[in-house]
Design an enzyme around this catalytic site. Structure first.
Site, mmCIF file in Angstrom:
data_model
loop_
_atom_site.group_PDB
_atom_site.id
_atom_site.type_symbol
_atom_site.label_atom_id
_atom_site.label_comp_id
_atom_site.label_asym_id
_atom_site.label_seq_id
_atom_site.Cartn_x
_atom_site.Cartn_y
_atom_site.Cartn_z
ATOM 1 N N ASN A 50 86.832 13.363 76.316
ATOM 2 C CA ASN A 50 87.660 12.153 76.831
ATOM 3 C C ASN A 50 86.623 11.231 77.203
ATOM 4 O O ASN A 50 85.842 11.055 78.173
ATOM 5 C CB ASN A 50 88.512 12.519 77.877
ATOM 6 C CG ASN A 50 89.149 11.351 78.608
ATOM 7 O OD1 ASN A 50 89.117 10.173 77.935
ATOM 8 N ND2 ASN A 50 89.570 11.447 79.702
ATOM 9 N N LYS A 58 87.028 8.129 77.832
ATOM 10 C CA LYS A 58 87.232 7.075 79.002
ATOM 11 C C LYS A 58 87.178 5.536 78.154
ATOM 12 O O LYS A 58 87.118 5.604 77.188
ATOM 13 C CB LYS A 58 86.723 7.438 80.131
ATOM 14 C CG LYS A 58 87.170 8.578 80.744
ATOM 15 C CD LYS A 58 86.855 9.214 82.011
ATOM 16 C CE LYS A 58 87.224 10.640 82.147
ATOM 17 N NZ LYS A 58 86.933 11.010 83.561
ATOM 18 N N HIS A 64 96.755 11.461 82.086
ATOM 19 C CA HIS A 64 95.379 11.788 82.748
ATOM 20 C C HIS A 64 95.507 11.238 84.304
ATOM 21 O O HIS A 64 96.201 9.865 84.486
ATOM 22 C CB HIS A 64 94.332 10.994 82.071
ATOM 23 C CG HIS A 64 93.115 11.296 82.355
ATOM 24 N ND1 HIS A 64 92.512 10.777 83.591
ATOM 25 C CD2 HIS A 64 92.155 12.330 81.870
ATOM 26 C CE1 HIS A 64 91.428 11.531 83.960
ATOM 27 N NE2 HIS A 64 90.945 12.143 82.935
ATOM 28 N N GLU A 110 93.552 9.416 85.762
ATOM 29 C CA GLU A 110 93.139 8.116 85.934
ATOM 30 C C GLU A 110 94.410 7.066 85.671
ATOM 31 O O GLU A 110 94.486 5.980 86.416
ATOM 32 C CB GLU A 110 91.974 7.846 85.334
ATOM 33 C CG GLU A 110 90.850 8.132 85.968
ATOM 34 C CD GLU A 110 89.655 8.735 84.879
ATOM 35 O OE1 GLU A 110 89.725 8.546 83.900
ATOM 36 O OE2 GLU A 110 88.788 9.612 85.395
ATOM 37 N N GLU A 164 93.431 19.637 85.281
ATOM 38 C CA GLU A 164 92.260 18.730 85.864
ATOM 39 C C GLU A 164 92.422 18.571 87.368
ATOM 40 O O GLU A 164 93.172 17.572 87.607
ATOM 41 C CB GLU A 164 92.107 17.295 85.074
ATOM 42 C CG GLU A 164 91.782 17.581 83.613
ATOM 43 C CD GLU A 164 91.003 16.357 83.090
ATOM 44 O OE1 GLU A 164 89.894 16.631 82.389
ATOM 45 O OE2 GLU A 164 91.399 15.268 83.215
ATOM 46 N N GLY A 168 84.633 13.366 87.585
ATOM 47 C CA GLY A 168 83.642 12.410 87.797
ATOM 48 C C GLY A 168 82.782 12.655 89.209
ATOM 49 O O GLY A 168 82.150 11.561 89.475
ATOM 50 N N SER A 200 84.081 17.560 85.705
ATOM 51 C CA SER A 200 82.823 18.114 85.851
ATOM 52 C C SER A 200 82.284 19.253 85.162
ATOM 53 O O SER A 200 81.493 19.984 85.461
ATOM 54 C CB SER A 200 82.395 18.180 87.365
ATOM 55 O OG SER A 200 82.434 16.924 88.014
#
Ligand code: 13P
Length: 255
Positions: A13, A15, A98, A100, A170, A176, A216
């Protein structure tokens, strides 16, 4: 992983990273490094890189995905891209839900469900993301949160359609941050999701569905994570932006 029962999938991904020139260089470096993979390899890239990615990966073992899509086929939704538009250009996968998107763009379980519906109707494969916040883990409600997210996202999805869904667990606190879930934590929640799928769709569907871990995951910890029984690969952020690291992860899932 249990490759006798289901597919292992390593998906990058990207991003909001890589302009076209950088994307071209990364993909060209990646192609020879992952060509012998014994797992499915996917790169999910910004919309502006889809054309480049599709052209460069033609005839290779790398599938191309987008990072989101809208639930309507077309209409007055400034700035949005529909699942049909992605399908028409040759895109195969799309990430939906996701964290985010949930955190910064108001995505809810309901809109995730609408987007999943649209993507399936368009014939795309969905990488559906679920995961708890740190405070939710600390409150001991990880199972409830992840189950609710999964259940609502899959509302109206049939057994047959489920074959086009990959679930990515996730944990938001691991994204991250450099803080990976331990392989036991990753496996535990992937297992919880599989048990839920069994309740909703039966044992065959539960055995067959690919459930990834994301957060991560990198060249160093991939081996241990994908060795877990219920972890069928990974959704990789940062480490997918470096061809050599991504290839190490693909190799880990190829064993
Ligand atoms: P990182 O691998 O950078 O933690 O990101 C994980 C992720 O969000 C993949 O979708």
């Amino acid at each position: 992983m249990n490759k006798n029962l289901r597919k292992a999938v390593i998906a990058g991904n990207w991003k909001m990273n890589k302009d076209r020139t950088e994307a071209k260089a990364l993909i060209e470096e990646m192609i020879p490094l992952v060509k012998d993979a014994d797992c499915d390899v996917v790169i999910c890239v910004p919309y502006t890189n889809l054309e480049t990615a599709l052209n460069l990966t033609e005839g290779t073992n790398i599938g191309v995905g987008a990072e989101n899509c809208h639930w309507a086929n077309s209409g007055a939704f400034t700035g949005e891209i529909s699942a049909l538009m992605l399908k028409e250009m040759g895109v195969k996968y799309v990430i939906i839900g996701h964290s985010e998107r949930r955190q910064y763009f108001g995505e809810t379980d309901e809109t995730v469900n609408q987007r999943v519906r649209a993507a399936l109707d368009a014939g795309l494969k969905v990488i559906l993301c679920v995961g708890e916040l740190l405070e939710q883990r600390e409150q001991g409600i990880t199972e409830e949160i992840v189950s609710l997210q999964t259940k609502v996202a899959l509302q109206g999805v049939t057994n047959e359609e489920l074959k086009n869904i990959i679930i990515a667990y996730e944990p938001v606190w691991a994204i991250g941050t450099g803080k990976t879930a331990t392989s036991e934590q990753a496996n535990e929640v992937c297992h919880i999701i599989r048990v839920l799928i069994e309740k909703l769709y039966g044992k065959q569907a539960a055995d067959g569905i690919t459930i990834q871990y994301g957060g991560s995951m990198n060249a160093k910890n991939a081996d241990e994570l994908v060795a877990q029984y219920d972890v069928d690969g990974g959704l990789i952020g940062g480490a997918s932006l470096k061809a050599s690291d991504f290839a190490v992860i693909v190799n880990a899932a190829s064993k």
